[in-house]
Design a protein around this motif. Structure first.
Motif, mmCIF file in Angstrom:
data_model
loop_
_atom_site.group_PDB
_atom_site.id
_atom_site.type_symbol
_atom_site.label_atom_id
_atom_site.label_comp_id
_atom_site.label_asym_id
_atom_site.label_seq_id
_atom_site.Cartn_x
_atom_site.Cartn_y
_atom_site.Cartn_z
ATOM 1 N N ARG A 1 0.838 -1.208 0.000
ATOM 2 C CA ARG A 1 0.000 0.000 0.000
ATOM 3 C C ARG A 1 0.874 1.260 0.000
ATOM 4 N NH1 ARG A 1 -5.279 0.241 0.438
ATOM 5 N NH2 ARG A 1 -6.493 -1.608 0.985
ATOM 6 N N HIS A 2 1.940 1.237 0.779
ATOM 7 C CA HIS A 2 2.836 2.391 0.840
ATOM 8 C C HIS A 2 3.476 2.646 -0.531
ATOM 9 C CE1 HIS A 2 5.619 5.304 2.577
ATOM 10 N NE2 HIS A 2 6.598 4.680 1.929
ATOM 11 N N GLN A 3 3.893 1.576 -1.187
ATOM 12 C CA GLN A 3 4.497 1.708 -2.514
ATOM 13 C C GLN A 3 3.506 2.294 -3.513
ATOM 14 O OE1 GLN A 3 7.486 1.396 -3.518
ATOM 15 N NE2 GLN A 3 7.371 1.198 -5.741
ATOM 16 N N LEU A 4 2.282 1.804 -3.524
ATOM 17 C CA LEU A 4 1.252 2.310 -4.433
ATOM 18 C C LEU A 4 0.849 3.733 -4.072
ATOM 19 C CD1 LEU A 4 -0.909 -0.936 -4.543
ATOM 20 C CD2 LEU A 4 0.261 0.072 -6.511
ATOM 21 N N GLY A 5 0.776 4.022 -2.770
ATOM 22 C CA GLY A 5 0.388 5.361 -2.325
ATOM 23 C C GLY A 5 1.349 6.428 -2.790
ATOM 24 N N GLY A 6 2.637 6.073 -2.936
ATOM 25 C CA GLY A 6 3.611 7.033 -3.431
ATOM 26 C C GLY A 6 3.357 7.463 -4.854
ATOM 27 N N TYR A 7 2.492 6.739 -5.566
ATOM 28 C CA TYR A 7 2.166 7.065 -6.956
ATOM 29 C C TYR A 7 0.682 7.365 -7.139
ATOM 30 C CZ TYR A 7 6.865 5.444 -7.645
ATOM 31 O OH TYR A 7 8.231 5.320 -7.559
ATOM 32 N N GLY A 8 0.017 7.721 -6.029
ATOM 33 C CA GLY A 8 -1.364 8.184 -6.125
ATOM 34 C C GLY A 8 -2.410 7.090 -6.135
ATOM 35 N N ILE A 9 -2.023 5.823 -5.950
ATOM 36 C CA ILE A 9 -3.004 4.729 -5.894
ATOM 37 C C ILE A 9 -3.253 4.422 -4.420
ATOM 38 C CG2 ILE A 9 -3.542 2.372 -6.630
ATOM 39 C CD1 ILE A 9 -3.267 4.355 -8.924
ATOM 40 N N THR A 10 -4.240 5.093 -3.849
ATOM 41 C CA THR A 10 -4.503 4.993 -2.419
ATOM 42 C C THR A 10 -5.892 4.429 -2.157
ATOM 43 O OG1 THR A 10 -5.367 7.248 -2.356
ATOM 44 C CG2 THR A 10 -3.019 6.970 -1.920
ATOM 45 N N GLY A 11 -6.100 4.007 -0.906
ATOM 46 C CA GLY A 11 -7.429 3.612 -0.451
ATOM 47 C C GLY A 11 -8.069 2.544 -1.319
ATOM 48 N N GLU A 12 -9.323 2.807 -1.697
ATOM 49 C CA GLU A 12 -10.120 1.838 -2.439
ATOM 50 C C GLU A 12 -9.564 1.569 -3.829
ATOM 51 O OE1 GLU A 12 -13.359 1.093 -5.417
ATOM 52 O OE2 GLU A 12 -12.379 3.013 -5.011
ATOM 53 N N LEU A 13 -8.850 2.548 -4.404
ATOM 54 C CA LEU A 13 -8.256 2.356 -5.731
ATOM 55 C C LEU A 13 -7.326 1.146 -5.748
ATOM 56 C CD1 LEU A 13 -7.190 5.865 -7.135
ATOM 57 C CD2 LEU A 13 -8.921 4.315 -8.046
ATOM 58 N N ALA A 14 -6.604 0.936 -4.658
ATOM 59 C CA ALA A 14 -5.631 -0.155 -4.600
ATOM 60 C C ALA A 14 -6.290 -1.524 -4.553
ATOM 61 C CB ALA A 14 -4.719 0.026 -3.382
ATOM 62 N N THR A 15 -7.593 -1.580 -4.247
ATOM 63 C CA THR A 15 -8.288 -2.870 -4.166
ATOM 64 C C THR A 15 -9.181 -3.133 -5.372
ATOM 65 O OG1 THR A 15 -10.118 -1.882 -2.899
ATOM 66 C CG2 THR A 15 -8.264 -2.793 -1.651
ATOM 67 N N ARG A 16 -9.232 -2.182 -6.294
ATOM 68 C CA ARG A 16 -10.005 -2.407 -7.527
ATOM 69 C C ARG A 16 -9.225 -3.280 -8.498
ATOM 70 N NH1 ARG A 16 -11.991 3.244 -10.051
ATOM 71 N NH2 ARG A 16 -12.883 4.222 -8.205
ATOM 72 N N PRO A 17 -9.903 -4.070 -9.347
ATOM 73 C CA PRO A 17 -9.185 -4.769 -10.422
ATOM 74 C C PRO A 17 -8.468 -3.756 -11.314
ATOM 75 C CG PRO A 17 -11.415 -5.621 -10.194
ATOM 76 C CD PRO A 17 -11.337 -4.416 -9.308
ATOM 77 N N VAL A 18 -7.254 -4.051 -11.705
ATOM 78 C CA VAL A 18 -6.472 -3.120 -12.521
ATOM 79 C C VAL A 18 -7.210 -2.788 -13.818
ATOM 80 C CG1 VAL A 18 -4.286 -2.824 -13.764
ATOM 81 C CG2 VAL A 18 -4.301 -3.913 -11.522
ATOM 82 N N ALA A 19 -7.971 -3.755 -14.342
ATOM 83 C CA ALA A 19 -8.708 -3.534 -15.592
ATOM 84 C C ALA A 19 -9.702 -2.389 -15.480
ATOM 85 C CB ALA A 19 -9.437 -4.812 -16.008
ATOM 86 N N SER A 20 -10.202 -2.105 -14.264
ATOM 87 C CA SER A 20 -11.220 -1.066 -14.091
ATOM 88 C C SER A 20 -10.617 0.321 -13.884
ATOM 89 C CB SER A 20 -12.114 -1.405 -12.888
ATOM 90 O OG SER A 20 -11.386 -1.296 -11.667
ATOM 91 N N LEU A 21 -9.282 0.423 -13.811
ATOM 92 C CA LEU A 21 -8.632 1.721 -13.596
ATOM 93 C C LEU A 21 -8.542 2.493 -14.902
ATOM 94 C CD1 LEU A 21 -5.675 0.629 -11.267
ATOM 95 C CD2 LEU A 21 -7.924 1.505 -10.594
ATOM 96 N N SER A 22 -8.429 3.829 -14.795
ATOM 97 C CA SER A 22 -8.257 4.672 -15.981
ATOM 98 C C SER A 22 -6.849 4.494 -16.543
ATOM 99 C CB SER A 22 -8.477 6.139 -15.613
ATOM 100 O OG SER A 22 -7.413 6.610 -14.791
ATOM 101 N N GLY A 23 -6.617 5.062 -17.735
ATOM 102 C CA GLY A 23 -5.296 4.971 -18.348
ATOM 103 C C GLY A 23 -4.210 5.575 -17.486
ATOM 104 N N GLY A 24 -4.493 6.740 -16.886
ATOM 105 C CA GLY A 24 -3.507 7.384 -16.023
ATOM 106 C C GLY A 24 -3.232 6.584 -14.767
ATOM 107 N N GLN A 25 -4.284 5.972 -14.201
ATOM 108 C CA GLN A 25 -4.102 5.162 -12.997
ATOM 109 C C GLN A 25 -3.292 3.906 -13.302
ATOM 110 O OE1 GLN A 25 -8.249 4.836 -12.128
ATOM 111 N NE2 GLN A 25 -8.307 6.677 -10.855
ATOM 112 N N LYS A 26 -3.520 3.297 -14.460
ATOM 113 C CA LYS A 26 -2.713 2.135 -14.853
ATOM 114 C C LYS A 26 -1.242 2.525 -14.985
ATOM 115 C CE LYS A 26 -6.187 -0.587 -17.391
ATOM 116 N NZ LYS A 26 -7.288 0.258 -17.817
ATOM 117 N N SER A 27 -0.981 3.721 -15.531
ATOM 118 C CA SER A 27 0.404 4.183 -15.658
ATOM 119 C C SER A 27 1.062 4.302 -14.296
ATOM 120 C CB SER A 27 0.450 5.545 -16.368
ATOM 121 O OG SER A 27 0.039 5.445 -17.712
#
Length: 705
Positions: A587-613
């Protein structure tokens, strides 16, 4: 009983209002934006606070910064406790709190003032409670659907206040203005509101840049305009460069010519009439019509159209040979260029462009900048490339807080007018990040506790209500030893995929941990191939690749989505790739790139293009490389994230080689510029300025400007 319930509701509402008075009296000089943010947090999350300490965790830092008389920490904690007391119901419990928030009882119908005798219509209150139960049932059903099927496809929709007078004028054909004004409209995506009560004004002949953080609805707004879900006068033609040209047997040049439907229609009619005249079946009126067609073709300079279409294609990188190829012979990226060429050739009244520089190399971007500067009709462009915006647009439209704000001038002028608000935005970001982290700790702690299930669900909903925190790239880890140069080298390398097309001959380049190198060149010149040779993914036909034994490369692919497992959430993705760590580390690693909270538990397929980046960045940096090779890293990133990326690369103590078309990133990061062309790589001593001058001179010589 009903009377007591109504009195309880009314008293509770009175209590909830008093925290505003505390805020105003204790902090009389508080900034308006900070005040609105704090009251918003207390409004939407007040019932979730369990004690005064939670209130302090959420807003204490902001209050400390807003204190003109330098209140100490204990003072701030006392004030937070007072605010909590106003939020706490005197004799309520969790179920009562839910009724308080959702009860559709109009207090003005119960009583106007404190202390007045209350009379309640029992039948009305019973109906209100029944409606509340129905509403709660529908909400629970939606939540259940989201839990069982997180990938339900959602659709965008738009609505606006309509005027019968405007509709009549539009239908009558009397409205000949090419200005566009859309008032009081809403745009939603699924259940999420993107714009509310917004206004959009586009004056003919002006070029607008639409900006805002990723995920706020810029692309959706373009789609609503293109589909005319938002009312645009019927006589105004719209073209949205969104989908690539279909692959068929049509030649590239002919495909562009066919986009001018007026010219194509006249030419088709001309051929039919000439055939009837040749067969002797033409009537007198048809001969007159043929004369009219010739006059119209001359008026629109139809004979010059092929040359104009060819210039556009050349500017976008199509060689004379490529212009004769059929559209089915091109890759998706080149078909997108064809779609852009068709739109430029057709000259619509409103041209909608969504990240046009993503599909182009530096040369084509520079040509497009020059071409659009003389555009006669209206443009609305979404772009993360601030240099492109500065070169092209006359106005900026900023999408934020579910509304649109317009500014005259280019992007730099917009930034200057917003500088005074940056400090407030930073404080808001820090306070909200702290509050989100606090909520997330609670969710993580009690996620699997059946007794706390209702509270966890409530916290998850609260987290969704909060505005997404600004995505950022804090820093790239660099706790590694110094390596003596050269750490990476290609010596007299020759490479080709087939003997008929030799990409490189006698290629010699080197880089070390001090390197900040950008590789530019036209699409197809071999930039990505050169990166793969540097990484060792491709083996030279001849020559040698040398790499330091302790070199550890982090690679960001132009097609980085292919590096991600889309069927798992971001936390699972890191767990599978780098096992053996606890969830908090991921979570700490993802949070450093703006993927926090509920975003980190969503399937990657459901994320936007910027979030996947950003997930790809988190994955790339997890093993702490000492050298980064980045292929078009700015695609799908918004401007704030690109700025953060540039700063992180500048702080990084290892080596960097990148391929990019983003002029801002190149200027901020790179100390060397390599041009990939004609089977080799040459260093441009004058950097990006010299490279621009070289391209401009080529355009003038070749007649593309």
């Amino acid at each position: 009983m009903l009377w007591a319930h109504a009195l309880f509701l009314w008293k509770s509402r009175c209590i909830m209002a008093t925290y505003v008075d505390i805020l105003k009296s204790e902090f009389p000089e508080i900034d308006t934006e900070v005040f609105e943010y704090i009251t918003g947090v207390l409004d939407c999350g007040g019932v979730e606070f369990e004690d005064g300490e939670e209130v302090y965790d959420a807003i204490g830092g902001l209050l400390q910064g807003s204190s003109a008389d330098c209140k100490n920490e204990d003072d701030i904690r006392d004030i937070c406790q007072q605010m909590f007391n106003t939020l706490k119901l005197s004799n309520g419990h969790a179920a009562s709190k839910q009724v308080l928030l959702d009860a559709p009882v109009r207090l003005s119908q119960i009583s106007a003032e404190c202390g007045e005798s209350l009379t309640v219509d029992a039948r009305k209150l019973e109906k209100a409670e029944a409606k509340l139960k129905q509403k709660q049932g529908r909400r629970n059903e939606r939540d259940s659907q989201k839990t069982t099927n997180p990938l339900v496809l959602e659709e965008a929709s738009a609505s606006q206040a309509s005027s019968k007078k405007d509709s009549r004028v539009d239908l009558s054909g009397k409205n000949r203005s090419y200005d566009i004004r859309i008032e009081n409209f809403d745009v939603s995506f699924g259940e999420r509101s993107l714009l509310q009560g917004a206004e959009l004004s586009l004056s003919t002949g002006r070029r607008y840049g639409l900006i805002g953080r990723n995920g706020l609805g810029k692309t959706t707004l373009l789609k609503m305009l293109a589909s005319r879900s938002l009312r645009v006068p019927a006589h105004i033609t719209i073209l949205h460069v969104e989908q690539e040209v279909a692959g068929d047997d049509t030649g590239a040049l002919q495909s562009v010519l066919e986009s001018d439907t007026v010219r194509e229609g006249l030419l088709t009619e001309e051929r039919l009439l000439n055939a009837r005249i040749a067969n002797g079946t033409a009537e007198g009126m048809e001969t007159i019509r043929l004369s009219e067609i010739y006059a119209k073709l001359e008026e629109i300079e139809a004979d010059k159209a092929p040359a104009r279409a060819s210039i556009i294609l050349c500017g976008l990188g199509f060689s004379p040979k490529m212009q004769t190829q059929t559209t089915k012979e091109f890759s998706g990226g080149w078909r997108m260029r064809l779609a852009l060429a068709r739109a430029l050739f057709a000259k619509p009244d409103l041209l909608l462009l969504d990240e046009p520089t993503n599909m182009l190399d530096v040369r084509a971007i520079l040509w497009l900048e020059n071409y659009l500067q003389t555009w006669q009709t209206t443009i609305l462009v979404v772009s993360h490339d601030r240099n492109f915006l500065n070169a092209v647009v006359t106005d900026i439209i900023h999408l934020h807080s579910q509304r649109l704000e317009s500014y005259r001038g280019d992007y730099e002028n917009f930034v200057k007018t917003k500088e005074d608000r940056l400090k407030n935005q930073q404080r808001e970001y820090e306070a909200q990040f702290q509050y989100r982290e606090h909520i997330q700790v609670f969710i993580d702690r009690f996620r699997y506790n059946a007794n706390r299930a209702a509270q966890v669900q409530s916290k998850l909903k609260l987290l969704e209500k909060l505005v997404n925190v600004r995505a950022s790239v804090h820093r790239f880890p660099d706790n590694f030893e110094k390596l003596s140069p050269p750490v990476l080298q290609l010596d007299e390398v020759e490479f080709y995929y087939n003997t008929d097309q030799r990409l490189f001959t006698q290629l010699s380049v080197s880089a070390d941990l001090e390197s900040r190198i950008c590789i530019v060149g036209e699409n197809g010149a071999g930039k990505s191939t050169m990166l793969k040779l540097l990484m060792g993914e491709l083996t030279p036909v001849n020559g040698i690749r040398h790499a330091h034994r302790n070199l550890k490369i982090g690679y960001f692919s132009q097609h980085h989505v292919d590096q991600l497992d889309l069927n798992v959430c971001s936390i699972e993705l890191l767990l599978n790739k780098f096992p053996g760590r606890n969830e908090e580390e991921y979570r700490h690693q993802l949070g450093g790139y703006g993927i926090t909270g509920e975003l980190a538990t969503r399937p990657v397929a459901s994320l936007s293009g910027g979030q996947k980046s950003r997930v790809a960045f988190a994955q790339m940096t997890m093993p702490c490389p000492n050298f980064y090779i980045l292929d078009e890293p700015t695609n799908h990133l918004d401007m704030e994230t690109i700025e953060a990326l540039a700063k992180a690369l500048n702080k990084f103590k290892g080596g960097v080689v990148l391929v990019s078309h983003d002029e801002r990133l190149i200027r901020m990061v790179c100390r060397e510029l390599w041009v990939c062309e004609h089977g080799n790589v040459r260093r441009v001593e004058g950097g990006f300025d010299e490279y621009r001058d070289i391209l401009q001179e080529q355009f003038r010589k070749e007649g593309y400007l």
